[in-house]
Design a protein around this motif. Structure first.
Motif, PDB file in Angstrom:
ATOM      1  N   SER A 124     -19.300  30.209  40.341  1.00 34.05           N
ATOM      2  CA  SER A 124     -20.626  30.907  39.932  1.00 34.05           C
ATOM      3  C   SER A 124     -21.224  29.815  39.913  1.00 34.05           C
ATOM      4  CB  SER A 124     -19.703  30.623  38.094  1.00 34.05           C
ATOM      5  OG  SER A 124     -19.412  29.288  37.399  1.00 34.05           O
ATOM      6  N   PHE A 127     -20.941  26.324  37.964  1.00 33.71           N
ATOM      7  CA  PHE A 127     -19.994  25.940  38.213  1.00 33.71           C
ATOM      8  C   PHE A 127     -19.577  26.379  40.090  1.00 33.71           C
ATOM      9  CE2 PHE A 127     -19.263  26.756  33.778  1.00 33.71           C
ATOM     10  CZ  PHE A 127     -18.992  25.372  32.822  1.00 33.71           C
ATOM     11  N   GLY A 157      -7.851  26.985  40.309  1.00 33.35           N
ATOM     12  CA  GLY A 157      -8.828  27.921  39.237  1.00 33.35           C
ATOM     13  C   GLY A 157     -10.097  28.863  39.989  1.00 33.35           C
ATOM     14  N   THR A 162      -9.631  34.087  36.653  1.00 30.23           N
ATOM     15  CA  THR A 162     -10.150  32.911  36.079  1.00 30.23           C
ATOM     16  C   THR A 162     -11.976  33.252  36.953  1.00 30.23           C
ATOM     17  OG1 THR A 162      -7.842  31.543  37.047  1.00 30.23           O
ATOM     18  CG2 THR A 162      -9.672  30.116  36.373  1.00 30.23           C
ATOM     19  N   SER A 165     -13.340  35.400  34.547  1.00 30.43           N
ATOM     20  CA  SER A 165     -13.633  35.085  32.945  1.00 30.43           C
ATOM     21  C   SER A 165     -14.496  33.272  32.739  1.00 30.43           C
ATOM     22  CB  SER A 165     -12.155  34.271  32.571  1.00 30.43           C
ATOM     23  OG  SER A 165     -11.107  34.637  32.748  1.00 30.43           O
ATOM     24  N   ILE A 166     -15.211  32.689  33.837  1.00 34.46           N
ATOM     25  CA  ILE A 166     -15.803  31.922  33.506  1.00 34.46           C
ATOM     26  C   ILE A 166     -16.886  32.299  33.661  1.00 34.46           C
ATOM     27  CG2 ILE A 166     -16.826  29.624  34.782  1.00 34.46           C
ATOM     28  CD1 ILE A 166     -14.026  28.777  35.702  1.00 34.46           C
ATOM     29  N   GLN A 167     -17.349  33.263  34.281  1.00 31.59           N
ATOM     30  CA  GLN A 167     -18.480  34.218  35.113  1.00 31.59           C
ATOM     31  C   GLN A 167     -19.143  34.591  33.343  1.00 31.59           C
ATOM     32  OE1 GLN A 167     -17.783  36.562  38.406  1.00 31.59           O
ATOM     33  NE2 GLN A 167     -18.082  34.993  39.645  1.00 31.59           N
ATOM     34  N   LEU A 169     -17.674  33.302  30.250  1.00 32.14           N
ATOM     35  CA  LEU A 169     -18.517  32.323  29.609  1.00 32.14           C
ATOM     36  C   LEU A 169     -19.784  31.507  29.851  1.00 32.14           C
ATOM     37  CD1 LEU A 169     -15.015  30.398  29.603  1.00 32.14           C
ATOM     38  CD2 LEU A 169     -16.214  31.110  27.450  1.00 32.14           C
ATOM     39  N   GLU A 170     -20.462  31.694  30.850  1.00 32.62           N
ATOM     40  CA  GLU A 170     -21.554  31.107  31.192  1.00 32.62           C
ATOM     41  C   GLU A 170     -22.508  32.129  30.562  1.00 32.62           C
ATOM     42  OE1 GLU A 170     -22.044  31.245  34.941  1.00 32.62           O
ATOM     43  OE2 GLU A 170     -20.842  29.690  35.692  1.00 32.62           O
ATOM     44  N   ASP A 181      -8.711  29.486  23.572  1.00 33.96           N
ATOM     45  CA  ASP A 181      -8.555  29.958  24.560  1.00 33.96           C
ATOM     46  C   ASP A 181      -6.521  30.100  24.602  1.00 33.96           C
ATOM     47  OD1 ASP A 181      -7.839  29.777  27.534  1.00 33.96           O
ATOM     48  OD2 ASP A 181      -8.563  28.408  27.570  1.00 33.96           O
ATOM     49  N   LEU A 189     -10.285  27.243  31.454  1.00 31.82           N
ATOM     50  CA  LEU A 189     -11.635  27.700  30.639  1.00 31.82           C
ATOM     51  C   LEU A 189     -12.070  27.078  29.877  1.00 31.82           C
ATOM     52  CD1 LEU A 189      -9.659  31.375  30.559  1.00 31.82           C
ATOM     53  CD2 LEU A 189     -11.523  30.159  32.499  1.00 31.82           C
ATOM     54  N   ALA A 192     -14.622  24.649  30.960  1.00 33.92           N
ATOM     55  CA  ALA A 192     -16.009  24.988  31.596  1.00 33.92           C
ATOM     56  C   ALA A 192     -16.533  25.635  29.498  1.00 33.92           C
ATOM     57  CB  ALA A 192     -15.733  26.623  31.546  1.00 33.92           C
TER      58      ALA A 192
END
Length: 312
Positions: A124, A127, A157, A162, A165-167, A169-170, A181, A189, A192
Motif C-alpha cells: 500500500s 506499508f 499478509g 488483506t 483491508s490495510i488500504q 485502514l489507511e 479486528d 490488520l 497496521a
C-alpha cells in the motif's frame, strides 16, 4: 520429526477458506502457488525481490500447500480436510479440480520450503510486509514495516483481501481510534491499525492457533502495548464502543454479525469488510446497509471485494 506435505489443486476463490481449514487441522503455515504471480507486472523501487520459477506453479488454478505432522492420526486428519473442502460447495465456493495429494518431507525441507515464495512486498502507500529473515531498508522515512513469519502466521499478509483491508485502514484510522479486528488470523490488520495511530486495538479470533500466532506477530512488531488478543466467537459478548471494526473473513461469516457491528460502532465510525467474493458482493452489501451503515467505498482487487461503510 517427520512431516507430510498436503497439496490441494483448487481455485483462487477457495484459497482463503481452504487455508483456514488447513490451519484448523494443525498446519502451521500455508504456501500458495498461483500462476498469476508469474504474469504480474512489478516495479523494483519498493525493494521487492522476485525470483519465480515457472516449474513451481500450475498451468491453471492454484495449489495450496501445508505441512502436517506425520503421525498415527494423519489419515484421519487428511480425510477431515477433504470433507471440509467438499463442504465449501454448500457455500457456493468453486473448489475447482479439488485434487488432494500427500507426500512425506524431511524436517529440514519443511522448515524452509515456503521461504522461496516470500520476500518483502510493498502492499500500500505506507506499508511494506517483510519476512523476519530478510534484510530490508525503507525507501522513505514514513514507510511502515510489518514483520511477519508465515511459518507461524496465517499467510504472508499479501493476499488481495488483506491488502484491501490495510488500504481501507489507511483511509479511515485516526489518531487515538479504538479498533476491533474480527477474525484476526496473523494479527496483521491489528498491527497496521496500531501503526496508523490507534490507541487501542482488540484482536479477536475463535481459533486458539490464530490467537497464539497473532500474539507472537504483535510482540514481534512491538505493538503489544496497544493490541490485545482474545479468543472469541465474532463479536459475542463484546460491549466496547469503537471507532472502527475491521473483518477480513468469509462473506458467510460477515453476514452473521453485521447487526452486532452496527451496535458497537460509534456514530461516524467505520465498518470495514473484506474476504468477499464477487458472487457474494451484493448480499453482503445489502446486509451492511440494512444494519444501518452507509456505503462509503467499494474496493476491488482481482476477484475480491472490500467495503468501507460508515455509521451515520
Amino acid at each position: 520429526m517427520r512431516w507430510s506435505e498436503i497439496s490441494i489443486h483448487t481455485t483462487n476463490e477457495a484459497i482463503e477458506p481452504i487455508s483456514n481449514i488447513l490451519h484448523e487441522a494443525g498446519a502451521s503455515g500455508v504456501v500458495i502457488e498461483d500462476p498469476f504471480e508469474l504474469k504480474k507486472e512489478r516495479e523494483d523501487q519498493f525493494g521487492e525481490i522476485y525470483q519465480l520459477n515457472p516449474d513451481d506453479y500450475p498451468e491453471e488454478g492454484v495449489i495450496v500447500k501445508a505441512y502436517l505432522p506425520h503421525n498415527s492420526f494423519l489419515a484421519e486428519t487428511v480425510e477431515a480436510i477433504k470433507e471440509s473442502i467438499n463442504n465449501l460447495i454448500l457455500y457456493q465456493i468453486d473448489i475447482g479440480r479439488n485434487t488432494v495429494t500427500l507426500h512425506e518431507v524431511k524436517e529440514e525441507e519443511w522448515a524452509t520450503a515456503w521461504k522461496k515464495y516470500y520476500h518483502p512486498v510493498k502492499i500500500s502507500e505506507k506499508f511494506t510486509i517483510v519476512p523476519t529473515w530478510e534484510e530490508y531498508q525503507p525507501f522513505s522515512s514514513d514507510e511502515l514495516i510489518i514483520e511477519l513469519d508465515p511459518g507461524m502466521a496465517f499467510g504472508t499478509g499479501t493476499h488481495p483481501t488483506t491488502v484491501m483491508s490495510i488500504q481501507a485502514l489507511e483511509r479511515t484510522v485516526k489518531k487515538d481510534d479504538v479498533i476491533i479486528d474480527v477474525g484476526t488470523g496473523s494479527g496483521v490488520l491489528s498491527i497496521a491499525g496500531a501503526m496508523l495511530g490507534a490507541k487501542n486495538v482488540q484482536a479477536l479470533d475463535l481459533d486458539e492457533v490464530a490467537v497464539e500466532s497473532a500474539r507472537m506477530n504483535i510482540k514481534l512488531n512491538k505493538v503489544d502495548d496497544v493490541v490485545t488478543v482474545e479468543q472469541n466467537n465474532l463479536l459475542d459478548g463484546i460491549d466496547t464502543q469503537v471507532d472502527i471494526i475491521v473483518a477480513n473473513i468469509l462473506a458467510e461469516v460477515i453476514l452473521r454479525f453485521t447487526e452486532d457491528a452496527a451496535r458497537l460502532v460509534k456514530k461516524n465510525g467505520y465498518f470495514i469488510t473484506s474476504g468477499i467474493i464477487q458472487q457474494k458482493k451484493q448480499e453482503v452489501k445489502d446486509a451492511i446497509l440494512s444494519a444501518g451503515f452507509v456505503m462509503v467505498e467499494t474496493i476491488q482487487m482481482e476477484d475480491w471485494v472490500a467495503f468501507i461503510a460508515k455509521k451515520m
